[in-house]
Motif scaffolding. Structure first.
Motif, mmCIF file in Angstrom:
data_model
loop_
_atom_site.group_PDB
_atom_site.id
_atom_site.type_symbol
_atom_site.label_atom_id
_atom_site.label_comp_id
_atom_site.label_asym_id
_atom_site.label_seq_id
_atom_site.Cartn_x
_atom_site.Cartn_y
_atom_site.Cartn_z
ATOM 1 N N UNK A 79 0.849 -1.193 0.000
ATOM 2 C CA UNK A 79 0.000 0.000 0.000
ATOM 3 C C UNK A 79 0.879 1.237 0.000
ATOM 4 N N UNK A 80 0.235 2.379 -0.223
ATOM 5 C CA UNK A 80 0.916 3.654 -0.095
ATOM 6 C C UNK A 80 0.456 4.318 1.195
ATOM 7 N N UNK A 81 1.390 4.910 1.917
ATOM 8 C CA UNK A 81 1.030 5.603 3.156
ATOM 9 C C UNK A 81 0.015 6.705 2.880
ATOM 10 N N UNK A 82 0.029 7.252 1.656
ATOM 11 C CA UNK A 82 -0.810 8.397 1.308
ATOM 12 C C UNK A 82 -2.202 7.996 0.835
ATOM 13 N N UNK A 83 -2.470 6.702 0.694
ATOM 14 C CA UNK A 83 -3.781 6.249 0.191
ATOM 15 C C UNK A 83 -4.404 5.223 1.127
ATOM 16 N N UNK A 84 -5.726 5.085 1.022
ATOM 17 C CA UNK A 84 -6.445 4.164 1.913
ATOM 18 C C UNK A 84 -6.498 2.743 1.353
ATOM 19 N N UNK A 91 -4.098 -7.442 -8.787
ATOM 20 C CA UNK A 91 -4.644 -6.112 -9.054
ATOM 21 C C UNK A 91 -3.743 -5.291 -9.970
ATOM 22 N N UNK A 92 -4.400 -4.384 -10.693
ATOM 23 C CA UNK A 92 -3.720 -3.420 -11.568
ATOM 24 C C UNK A 92 -3.778 -2.046 -10.909
ATOM 25 N N UNK A 93 -2.677 -1.312 -10.999
ATOM 26 C CA UNK A 93 -2.615 0.038 -10.426
ATOM 27 C C UNK A 93 -2.084 1.011 -11.482
ATOM 28 N N UNK A 94 -2.773 2.120 -11.663
ATOM 29 C CA UNK A 94 -2.292 3.212 -12.523
ATOM 30 C C UNK A 94 -1.942 4.396 -11.641
ATOM 31 N N UNK A 95 -0.726 4.885 -11.774
ATOM 32 C CA UNK A 95 -0.289 6.051 -11.007
ATOM 33 C C UNK A 95 -0.126 7.215 -11.978
ATOM 34 N N UNK A 96 -0.987 8.223 -11.887
ATOM 35 C CA UNK A 96 -0.927 9.337 -12.829
ATOM 36 C C UNK A 96 0.246 10.270 -12.539
ATOM 37 N N UNK A 102 4.541 6.803 -0.851
ATOM 38 C CA UNK A 102 5.550 6.016 -0.149
ATOM 39 C C UNK A 102 5.041 4.583 -0.106
ATOM 40 N N UNK A 103 5.751 3.671 -0.724
ATOM 41 C CA UNK A 103 5.268 2.284 -0.806
ATOM 42 C C UNK A 103 5.721 1.494 0.418
ATOM 43 N N UNK A 104 4.770 0.830 1.063
ATOM 44 C CA UNK A 104 5.117 0.007 2.215
ATOM 45 C C UNK A 104 4.514 -1.389 2.075
ATOM 46 N N UNK A 105 5.245 -2.349 2.598
ATOM 47 C CA UNK A 105 4.745 -3.716 2.717
ATOM 48 C C UNK A 105 4.645 -4.004 4.204
ATOM 49 N N UNK A 106 3.440 -4.266 4.681
ATOM 50 C CA UNK A 106 3.223 -4.472 6.113
ATOM 51 C C UNK A 106 3.414 -5.928 6.505
ATOM 52 N N UNK A 107 2.853 -6.787 5.667
ATOM 53 C CA UNK A 107 2.818 -8.193 6.029
ATOM 54 C C UNK A 107 3.543 -9.025 4.988
#
Ligand code: FE
Length: 162
Positions: A79-84, A91-96, A102-107
């Motif tokens: 996830x990104x710290x800046x998004x919910x 899943x597919x993600x588009x970043x405009x 900030x990309x984090x992996x929690x688990x």
């Protein structure tokens, strides 16, 4: 099989590879618990395609994108710290352009995502001011140093460069 037609005289070479390699040396260290596996390093368009791998609870520092990014989650989640939202396997993600995150992996134990990145990652501070960057050329340089250090040779990266 179709009859083979001659490629255009100035066509560049294709790339066909096992994306997730058996050889651990193809994973280039990027930060603590963060690696990338280069697939295409495009010096003409200023873009690259790579797998990003994060183990345990790795973090990719806050950065801004001046150009689009496409992602496809192959394994795990992040996830990104800046998004919910959470990007999960499949899943597919588009970043405009203009996106800062900030990309984090929690688990862990591991996530792998294919990213097609255009332009750069501009690393920014708390105020959004640029601190440093990565672009296709810094990625190539990281690959050159890493592949040299692990015995594959400084020119090993050339197979991914167009
Ligand atoms: Fe990003």
């Amino acid at each position: 099989m179709q009859t083979k037609l001659a490629a255009p005289a100035h066509a560049i070479a294709d790339i066909v590879a096992t994306a997730i390699p058996d050889d651990e040396r193809l994973w280039v260290p990027q930060a603590d618990n963060v690696w990338f596996r280069p697939l295409l390093l495009n010096t003409v368009n200023g873009e690259w395609v790579n797998l990003l791998r994060v183990r345990k609870s790795g973090i990719l520092n806050r950065h801004r994108h001046p150009a689009p990014v496409h992602g496809y989650v192959i394994k795990g989640s992040w996830r990104y710290l800046e998004h919910a939202w959470v990007a999960r396997e499949g899943m597919y993600v588009f970043e405009p352009p203009g996106e800062i995150h900030t990309l984090v992996v929690d688990d862990g134990p591991e996530m792998i995502t294919l990213f097609h990145v255009s332009g750069a990652l501009i690393y920014v501070d708390e105020q959004g001011h640029a601190k440093s960057y990565d672009d296709v050329h810094t990625k190539i340089e990281l690959c050159r140093r890493h592949f040299s250090a692990v015995g594959l040779g400084v020119d090993y990266v050339k197979q991914f460069v167009r």
